[in-house]
Design a protein around this motif. Sequence first.
Motif, PDB file in Angstrom:
ATOM      1  N   GLN A  36       0.838  -1.187   0.000  1.00 61.05           N
ATOM      2  CA  GLN A  36       0.000   0.000   0.000  1.00 61.05           C
ATOM      3  C   GLN A  36       0.879   1.244   0.000  1.00 61.05           C
ATOM      4  O   GLN A  36       1.891   1.290   0.673  1.00 61.05           O
ATOM      5  CB  GLN A  36      -0.843  -0.023   1.291  1.00 61.05           C
ATOM      6  CG  GLN A  36      -2.049   0.827   1.200  1.00 61.05           C
ATOM      7  CD  GLN A  36      -3.285  -0.060   1.107  1.00 61.05           C
ATOM      8  OE1 GLN A  36      -3.327  -1.096   1.738  1.00 61.05           O
ATOM      9  NE2 GLN A  36      -4.234   0.339   0.323  1.00 61.05           N
ATOM     10  N   ALA A  94      -7.758   2.652   2.025  1.00 66.89           N
ATOM     11  CA  ALA A  94      -9.122   2.694   1.487  1.00 66.89           C
ATOM     12  C   ALA A  94     -10.079   2.056   2.477  1.00 66.89           C
ATOM     13  O   ALA A  94      -9.703   1.163   3.231  1.00 66.89           O
ATOM     14  CB  ALA A  94      -9.150   1.940   0.167  1.00 66.89           C
ATOM     15  N   PRO A 105     -13.398  -0.295   3.533  1.00 64.74           N
ATOM     16  CA  PRO A 105     -13.868  -1.558   2.948  1.00 64.74           C
ATOM     17  C   PRO A 105     -14.814  -1.321   1.778  1.00 64.74           C
ATOM     18  O   PRO A 105     -14.804  -2.059   0.798  1.00 64.74           O
ATOM     19  CB  PRO A 105     -14.594  -2.227   4.115  1.00 64.74           C
ATOM     20  CG  PRO A 105     -13.970  -1.655   5.339  1.00 64.74           C
ATOM     21  CD  PRO A 105     -13.577  -0.258   4.994  1.00 64.74           C
ATOM     22  N   GLU A 156     -14.722   1.232  -0.326  1.00 69.49           N
ATOM     23  CA  GLU A 156     -13.912   1.630  -1.497  1.00 69.49           C
ATOM     24  C   GLU A 156     -13.221   0.413  -2.115  1.00 69.49           C
ATOM     25  O   GLU A 156     -13.151   0.258  -3.327  1.00 69.49           O
ATOM     26  CB  GLU A 156     -12.873   2.690  -1.097  1.00 69.49           C
ATOM     27  CG  GLU A 156     -13.485   4.054  -0.868  1.00 69.49           C
ATOM     28  CD  GLU A 156     -12.527   5.009  -0.142  1.00 69.49           C
ATOM     29  OE1 GLU A 156     -12.711   6.215  -0.294  1.00 69.49           O
ATOM     30  OE2 GLU A 156     -11.618   4.537   0.580  1.00 69.49           O
ATOM     31  N   ASP A 157     -12.719  -0.461  -1.222  1.00 68.06           N
ATOM     32  CA  ASP A 157     -12.074  -1.695  -1.710  1.00 68.06           C
ATOM     33  C   ASP A 157     -13.060  -2.515  -2.539  1.00 68.06           C
ATOM     34  O   ASP A 157     -12.749  -2.998  -3.620  1.00 68.06           O
ATOM     35  CB  ASP A 157     -11.621  -2.575  -0.530  1.00 68.06           C
ATOM     36  CG  ASP A 157     -10.342  -2.070   0.103  1.00 68.06           C
ATOM     37  OD1 ASP A 157      -9.639  -1.270  -0.554  1.00 68.06           O
ATOM     38  OD2 ASP A 157     -10.059  -2.466   1.246  1.00 68.06           O
ATOM     39  N   GLN A 158     -14.284  -2.650  -1.989  1.00 64.04           N
ATOM     40  CA  GLN A 158     -15.286  -3.472  -2.669  1.00 64.04           C
ATOM     41  C   GLN A 158     -15.669  -2.850  -4.012  1.00 64.04           C
ATOM     42  O   GLN A 158     -15.827  -3.552  -5.010  1.00 64.04           O
ATOM     43  CB  GLN A 158     -16.529  -3.627  -1.777  1.00 64.04           C
ATOM     44  CG  GLN A 158     -17.557  -4.604  -2.325  1.00 64.04           C
ATOM     45  CD  GLN A 158     -17.044  -6.050  -2.419  1.00 64.04           C
ATOM     46  OE1 GLN A 158     -16.626  -6.613  -1.419  1.00 64.04           O
ATOM     47  NE2 GLN A 158     -17.062  -6.640  -3.617  1.00 64.04           N
ATOM     48  N   LYS A 178     -13.799  -1.026  -5.878  1.00 67.74           N
ATOM     49  CA  LYS A 178     -12.684  -1.255  -6.812  1.00 67.74           C
ATOM     50  C   LYS A 178     -12.747  -2.688  -7.374  1.00 67.74           C
ATOM     51  O   LYS A 178     -12.587  -2.923  -8.571  1.00 67.74           O
ATOM     52  CB  LYS A 178     -11.374  -1.057  -6.048  1.00 67.74           C
ATOM     53  CG  LYS A 178     -10.195  -0.897  -6.947  1.00 67.74           C
ATOM     54  CD  LYS A 178      -9.128  -0.187  -6.285  1.00 67.74           C
ATOM     55  CE  LYS A 178      -8.014  -0.430  -5.659  1.00 67.74           C
ATOM     56  NZ  LYS A 178      -6.934  -0.286  -5.088  1.00 67.74           N
ATOM     57  N   GLY A 200      -6.108  -8.725   2.943  1.00 62.51           N
ATOM     58  CA  GLY A 200      -5.527  -7.629   2.152  1.00 62.51           C
ATOM     59  C   GLY A 200      -5.026  -8.132   0.809  1.00 62.51           C
ATOM     60  O   GLY A 200      -5.287  -7.527  -0.240  1.00 62.51           O
ATOM     61  N   LYS A 221      -7.886  -9.125  -1.515  1.00 62.50           N
ATOM     62  CA  LYS A 221      -8.530  -7.922  -2.076  1.00 62.50           C
ATOM     63  C   LYS A 221      -7.672  -7.326  -3.191  1.00 62.50           C
ATOM     64  O   LYS A 221      -8.179  -6.908  -4.228  1.00 62.50           O
ATOM     65  CB  LYS A 221      -8.719  -6.871  -0.979  1.00 62.50           C
ATOM     66  CG  LYS A 221      -9.918  -7.114  -0.092  1.00 62.50           C
ATOM     67  CD  LYS A 221     -10.062  -5.976   0.889  1.00 62.50           C
ATOM     68  CE  LYS A 221     -11.333  -6.111   1.709  1.00 62.50           C
ATOM     69  NZ  LYS A 221     -11.416  -5.081   2.745  1.00 62.50           N
ATOM     70  N   GLN A 222      -6.344  -7.276  -2.959  1.00 58.54           N
ATOM     71  CA  GLN A 222      -5.461  -6.705  -3.981  1.00 58.54           C
ATOM     72  C   GLN A 222      -5.473  -7.542  -5.251  1.00 58.54           C
ATOM     73  O   GLN A 222      -5.478  -7.010  -6.357  1.00 58.54           O
ATOM     74  CB  GLN A 222      -4.048  -6.577  -3.432  1.00 58.54           C
ATOM     75  CG  GLN A 222      -3.916  -5.394  -2.485  1.00 58.54           C
ATOM     76  CD  GLN A 222      -2.470  -5.108  -2.159  1.00 58.54           C
ATOM     77  OE1 GLN A 222      -1.783  -5.972  -1.607  1.00 58.54           O
ATOM     78  NE2 GLN A 222      -2.000  -3.937  -2.487  1.00 58.54           N
ATOM     79  N   GLY A 279      -8.779  -6.694  -6.873  1.00 63.21           N
ATOM     80  CA  GLY A 279      -9.028  -5.297  -7.245  1.00 63.21           C
ATOM     81  C   GLY A 279      -7.881  -4.597  -7.948  1.00 63.21           C
ATOM     82  O   GLY A 279      -8.098  -3.655  -8.720  1.00 63.21           O
ATOM     83  N   ASP A 280      -6.647  -5.007  -7.698  1.00 63.34           N
ATOM     84  CA  ASP A 280      -5.504  -4.250  -8.228  1.00 63.34           C
ATOM     85  C   ASP A 280      -4.831  -4.899  -9.425  1.00 63.34           C
ATOM     86  O   ASP A 280      -3.964  -4.292 -10.052  1.00 63.34           O
ATOM     87  CB  ASP A 280      -4.435  -4.057  -7.125  1.00 63.34           C
ATOM     88  CG  ASP A 280      -4.925  -3.137  -6.016  1.00 63.34           C
ATOM     89  OD1 ASP A 280      -5.983  -2.516  -6.213  1.00 63.34           O
ATOM     90  OD2 ASP A 280      -4.261  -3.056  -4.975  1.00 63.34           O
TER      91      ASP A 280
END
Length: 402
Positions: A3, A10, A12, A14-16, A18, A122, A125-126, A129-130
């Motif tokens: 990060q 972010a 949760p 915002e993460d979702q 994304k 984490g 999620k990455q 989302g990333d």
Amino acid sequence: MTQCNAHPPASPEEDQQKINTRMAQIKHKICVLSGKGGVGKSTVAVNLATALADAGKKVGLLDVDIHGPSIPTMLGLGTTPLVSNAGSVDPIYAGNLKVMSVGFLTENEDDAFIWRGPMKMGVIKQFLGDVEWGELDYLIVDCPPGTGDEPLSISQLIEDPAGAVIVTTPQQVAAVDVRKSLTFCKKLSMPVLGIVENMSGFTCPNCGEVVDIFHSGGGEKMAADFGVPFLGKLPIDPSIVKACDAGIPFIQSHAASETAQILREIIKPFLTLENNASSAAQPRPEKKGSMKIAVPTADGKLSMHFGHCEKFALVEVDPETKTITGSTELDPPPHEPGVLPRWLAEQGANIIIAGGMGQSAQSLFDEQNIGVVIGAPSEEPEILVKAYLAGALETGTNACDH
Ligand code: ADP
């Protein structure tokens, strides 16, 4: 994939958001699950992904098997370094397959990561989302074995999965593991695309005859019992081990073999999902309703031993918006084996968040279709439920196993 400290973390939501934006570019997200490790889940994931790519589809393969990421080895990618680009990370290519794996996060294939709960969440999620997945027809997600926190998080973060493929072995189907995976999917309203029975019979490398070493057909029976599709039986084939170790998908290195043909048959139902894109993209029906999460309490906080709690908080949530919509405090009946799971099922509970719980009690909740989250800290019920909904519930060790 760390990060950037210049920005506040972010939320949760915002993460979702994304993840949703990224996942909206992928038509069908398929989770590969198994009741336990070593049954060939990753092997099946690699070969299904490759078969779909060979059929001309745009395919991504995400390996979130946090404790045993084997996909890089199976695809001959080793510890290829990751390249990040303006906040997103490029997947690694294996032919035309886009791949991302926890294995790429270590410098050496033999390195082990020690993951704490929030770190796992984490990285999952990455990965969703990333990673620059781009437009895909399929994302095959190789989940960690079992029905613990990580497969749970994945199935919650991907809001519109096409469904799950459950991999089992013939001798395992007699055990509760497959049933647990099936119940897990049912609880999460995740469609089961089908069961694959792996290591079903042995193909003699000399004469090609198939010998049933561990029996076979159990997966088919289990599929019939649960009313889910049976996708096929893959024999024990020494060439699969060789292909895995050589880093070449078996379906490519032994394209003409009977086993490769079975793998191509297994993906056929997924190819017709293509014609069904709109229905596959529908949110899971049960998600529209409310969900009830039970928390055993003492003095207003989670009681570490659920059987000896004073009260139960029954927190009602809207799974769509991930918000709390109500909460009731209930007096439990006297603690007798089996009574609390039955009573909570009657109250409509879908999940119980507990500090500690013995294995037999967990099975009793399982029978009542109530999901169990254990190792939660002694906090107020609503704090725990909010953390659970945000995928940030820190679960520690099971405080009780009697
Ligand atoms: P899991 O992901 O369930 O832990 P893997 O896919 O990593 O299991 O497979 C475990 C081992 O079994 C690997 O060495 C793999 O090559 C081997 N294997 C998987 N399926 C077969 C099969 N049908 N025949 C022979 N070996 C297999």
